[in-house]
Design an enzyme around this catalytic site. Structure first.
Site, PDB file in Angstrom:
ATOM      1  N   GLN A 190       0.829  -1.213   0.000  1.00  0.00           N
ATOM      2  CA  GLN A 190       0.000   0.000   0.000  1.00  0.00           C
ATOM      3  C   GLN A 190       0.865   1.266   0.000  1.00  0.00           C
ATOM      4  OE1 GLN A 190      -0.083  -2.475   2.204  1.00  0.00           O
ATOM      5  NE2 GLN A 190      -0.134  -1.772   4.330  1.00  0.00           N
ATOM      6  N   ASN A 213       9.909  -5.974   2.542  1.00  0.00           N
ATOM      7  CA  ASN A 213       9.639  -7.415   2.490  1.00  0.00           C
ATOM      8  C   ASN A 213       9.208  -7.825   1.078  1.00  0.00           C
ATOM      9  OD1 ASN A 213       6.978  -6.608   2.192  1.00  0.00           O
ATOM     10  ND2 ASN A 213       6.404  -7.076   4.301  1.00  0.00           N
ATOM     11  N   GLN A 258      26.393 -11.094   9.071  1.00  0.00           N
ATOM     12  CA  GLN A 258      25.512 -11.160   7.909  1.00  0.00           C
ATOM     13  C   GLN A 258      24.361 -12.121   8.173  1.00  0.00           C
ATOM     14  OE1 GLN A 258      25.880  -9.089   5.661  1.00  0.00           O
ATOM     15  NE2 GLN A 258      24.144  -9.815   4.471  1.00  0.00           N
ATOM     16  N   HIS A 327      28.284  -7.876  -0.589  1.00  0.00           N
ATOM     17  CA  HIS A 327      29.418  -7.413   0.217  1.00  0.00           C
ATOM     18  C   HIS A 327      30.595  -8.346  -0.032  1.00  0.00           C
ATOM     19  CE1 HIS A 327      25.755  -6.446   2.638  1.00  0.00           C
ATOM     20  NE2 HIS A 327      26.343  -5.266   2.724  1.00  0.00           N
ATOM     21  N   GLU A 414      15.530   3.886 -43.867  1.00  0.00           N
ATOM     22  CA  GLU A 414      14.613   3.346 -42.870  1.00  0.00           C
ATOM     23  C   GLU A 414      13.153   3.515 -43.289  1.00  0.00           C
ATOM     24  OE1 GLU A 414      15.461   4.571 -38.840  1.00  0.00           O
ATOM     25  OE2 GLU A 414      17.355   3.454 -38.836  1.00  0.00           O
ATOM     26  N   HIS A 419      10.783  12.074 -41.915  1.00  0.00           N
ATOM     27  CA  HIS A 419      12.034  12.481 -41.268  1.00  0.00           C
ATOM     28  C   HIS A 419      12.948  13.140 -42.307  1.00  0.00           C
ATOM     29  CE1 HIS A 419      10.695  10.021 -37.928  1.00  0.00           C
ATOM     30  NE2 HIS A 419      11.792  10.262 -37.236  1.00  0.00           N
TER      31      HIS A 419
END
Lengths: 434, 434
Positions: A190, A213, A258, A327, A414, A419
């Site tokens: 949330q 989490n 750890q 680490h 292309e 363009h």
């Protein structure tokens, strides 16, 4: 703690190819329901989930200035040693982060052409700080300060409230020391939804950072693209490369620090010395019962603790690069030279006294680091996460006309003829000044 | 082309808040099925999907050296003008990208403390290049060259084959000019899955970049986290801020060049001059029937084309920042000063001659840019996308002991006592040398 050789380790690893993102769909139904509810009903849904998941019957998600100042003053006067420690850590973090701040550039490859890169901060950032029983003021410092150094206007924190509706005053104090502009009592998916899409109370942010989490991680994945996110954090890991110049008790203590994070944390010692491996193992067994979080630590070490014996340094470095640890401690002789050979690691701790908690809390470089092998492609959280770049292009009339045919040639190849036309119209009908 | 004022535009926008990522779940079932099949059955599944979607009954996904060289030589000798244009563009791209390459740093805040940042390239990168009827050699140059400049070992391209199993020789030529190390005949979600998890033929990469259709974009979102991705590209956009010093035909031609990309492309002109708005509109109507891709352009302009009249420059800049356009053209007077005020834009084109196609094909800065307002938090593709950072921390024994109590204080406050222990053990039992 299992001792095994390089070959055995590598065989086990290649048999379990990682496809983590595809495996976590089990949470999606719940996570999507939460995100949609907060999108549609805003604060009302956010408050309802806070009551459901955090057991907190609050009526406002915002922390008032008064509540915030009271918490700050209570820690400043009541726990002066902790206050001083947090302030000192914040100063180190600020100093390091300032070094990582990039500047834009401009250059002129030839007269009439100016190219550049402009670097600007994001407007608004949300920092997720885990709550519940734990208190993580260090996460607040590590995640908020780089955003403040970048120049972000609004840096807001979300963190789940305690059942009585309050927040940990240490977290609120760290938020003020770091320079956060607002704090909200909301956690879980949330919180991610509220930050991504905005509610009556919470601003819609441009980027969401910070650990959380499984729900938080999954929600971040879902809103990614609508907002930026830092990374999808997995369980924490350490890899310590040591030899018999390093007291085994140091290595063991670092691995166990750890392991106390969670049962799924991973602690690996790499060495080329089989006798040394046994000594580290003995120290591990000796120290575990002395530690407060013994149960978590024992479970973590049994599940994921490993001492891997390599033939030589070359093989050890190869192993480290294949692990790409979050680490990495290079503790033994030749550590400075080994740094040069390491390709993939979140943070590298050099020498027997650069213990991981030094980096977790104090030294300055960020402790929000890529986990689960993602150091192959990700960086520690930094100022660069809170800034973005814009290219600049300025061609004079003369220079554009010089290269008009070249540009038209590629555009035509292309099949993008409009363009080509945008360049052609300037070539054939060049009545404006540059 | 619709002309409307600032207020009307802003009202329309706020009524359609963006939650794009949540809205595209309709593709998920199909996309996930494809990803899982390629994960489980590798090349066999990849070839089956290639037959199904691209109608190409190929037996190998790899492009052979011979096939690649033949294509390269055919363009080099058969289309020398195009070959020269692509080579010149590649050189500009390389030159610009080299300027953006970051170096690591080291500093010593006090004797006995050394902190730093190490910057290293990714190992393997996959570049997705759209295929089918279109041919995009410019995408190849723009996406491959930054990776090569970064120092990536393997830069592979995936692109869907034509029904006869061949690839466009122009794309293959651009791949060689750019320095790609391999090309594979595979597109869609199956290409993303193959790059993310590897197959018998394709290497598992660390990052996937490049534009694609909705399937490709959605598949990238799903594998994100297991590999890095560049961004989830949406429809292309241009925003041109112009005044009556700029020929309306230039503005119109630039807007229409954007519109030819697709029906959902967005072309916006911003001006403070109502008469000028009408002139641009007239030019749009005049030019549309003259253009080859008239139908797509007309649909795009009708659906998403807008000329927005602002009260003054300040309001115009505010509007531009709220749009955070992919391409921004500052075409009129005071353009150089306006650049300073722009906060959010992918690429900024300055002056009447810096037409967007100049940047799409030639100038050097990347044309892979953040779309759909994501310039609020994203950057153009660059060398920095193909490198990552590792922090380095080296404390001497003396310095660690100086700060041991501070670190222990914070660790204890977080309840992480094994962290505190790792520092304490060095303090109380300091028998090793630093």
């Amino acid at each position: 703690m299992q001792i095994l050789d390089y070959e055995t380790y590598q065989q086990n690893v290649t048999n379990t190819a990682k496809a983590t993102q595809m495996m976590q769909q089990n949470l999606d139904e719940q996570v999507l329901e939460i995100i949609r509810a907060v999108q549609e009903r805003g604060d009302e849904a956010a408050l309802a989930y806070t009551k459901k998941f955090d057991k907190a019957a609050i009526t406002s998600l915002s922390v008032s200035e008064k509540e915030w100042n009271n918490a700050f003053n209570s820690i400043k006067t009541g726990q002066p040693k902790l206050f001083k420690a947090l302030t000192a850590a914040a100063e180190n973090i600020r100093q390091y982060q300032k070094k990582t701040k990039e500047e834009g550039f401009q250059f002129s490859p030839q007269p009439g052409i100016q190219l550049g890169q402009k670097i600007t901060p994001l407007n608004r950032v949300g920092v997720y700080v885990p709550g519940g029983k734990a208190s993580y003021p260090s996460t607040v410092l590590m995640d908020v300060i780089p955003a403040v150094v970048a120049g972000v206007d609004q840096v807001v924190i979300t963190t789940p409230p305690r059942p009585d509706g309050s927040l940990d005053p240490v977290v609120l104090t760290a938020a003020k020391i770091a320079g956060a502009t607002g704090v909200y009592k909301i956690g879980g998916a949330q919180a991610v939804a509220a930050l991504a899409y905005g509610t009556e109370s919470l601003p819609k942010v441009d980027k969401i950072v910070g650990p959380g989490n499984a729900f938080v991680a999954r929600a971040k994945k879902w809103v990614f693209g609508d907002v930026a996110i830092d990374m999808i954090a997995g369980p924490s890991e350490i890899c310590a490369f040591a030899d018999n110049t390093v007291p085994p008790s140091y290595v063991a203590a670092d691995l166990l620090s750890q392991a106390e994070h969670a049962e799924d944390a991973t602690s690996i010692c790499v060495t080329t010395d089989a006798d040394y491996a046994e000594e580290v193992q003995k120290e591990i067994e000796r120290q575990i019962p002395l530690l407060e979080r013994e149960e978590i630590i024992r479970e973590s070490i049994q599940a994921n603790g490993k001492i891997i014996i390599c033939d030589d340094e070359e093989q050890a470095i190869e192993l480290i690069n294949s692990i790409a640890p979050e680490h990495l401690q290079l503790m033994g002789e030749g550590a400075e030279e080994q740094v040069q050979k390491v390709k993939h690691a979140g943070a590298i701790f050099i020498g027997p006294y650069s213990s991981e908690p030094l980096g977790d809390y104090f030294a300055g470089p960020n402790h929000t680091l890529p986990t689960n092998g993602t150091a192959r492609f990700s960086s520690p959280l930094g100022v660069y996460d809170f800034m973005k770049k814009s290219s600049t292009i300025h061609y004079s009339k003369e220079r554009l006309l010089d290269y008009a045919d070249t540009i038209i040639t590629i555009a035509d190849a292309e099949g993008l003829t409009a363009h080509a036309n945008a360049i052609r119209i300037r070539k054939e009908n060049n009545y404006a000044s540059s």
